[in-house]
Design a protein around this motif. Sequence first.
Motif: not given
Length: 154
Positions: A108-111, A113-118, A121-127
């Motif tokens: 849920f948190v990763t989804i 954050l997707e618009p602002v952090a896609s 690297n933080i987004y890829h680490i979250d995935i």
Amino acid sequence: MAATTTQPMGSLPSGLGICTTAPDVFYLPELIFGGLVWILVASTHVFLPNPLGWVMFVSVFCFVMTFLWMIFFAAGVHKSSSGWATADFAYHSLAALFYLSAGVDLAFVTIQLEPVASFSNIYHIDIAAVVFAFLATLLYFIHAILSAIRWKHF
């Protein structure tokens, strides 16, 4: 004739037997994937309304408890009492439930954050953390099912 080293499903292994019998063979993968979730979540940026504290609690708690559980079984501590099969099933069921809730929170948190952090690297680490959290959930779930079968035969 060669003697077999596998134990029947109704007995609890000790020593190196935990590396060769089901469901105990899942201890090391559970530790690896749980440790990866712990490391990946710890390396991300935490925003204020973020439920990553629960994810960190689950990953650290399950990592420590699984490590201790593995040490108890390897040392043969479980030979002193008959309730270990029940406790094994209860712990792995609880860990599967915890990791499922942590994986859903993390997804849920990763989804969100997707618009602002896609692009970061933080987004890829979250995935990656989400994937490993669900893999840890699957391992704990399989371990719980096999522990239930062993408990039934105990």
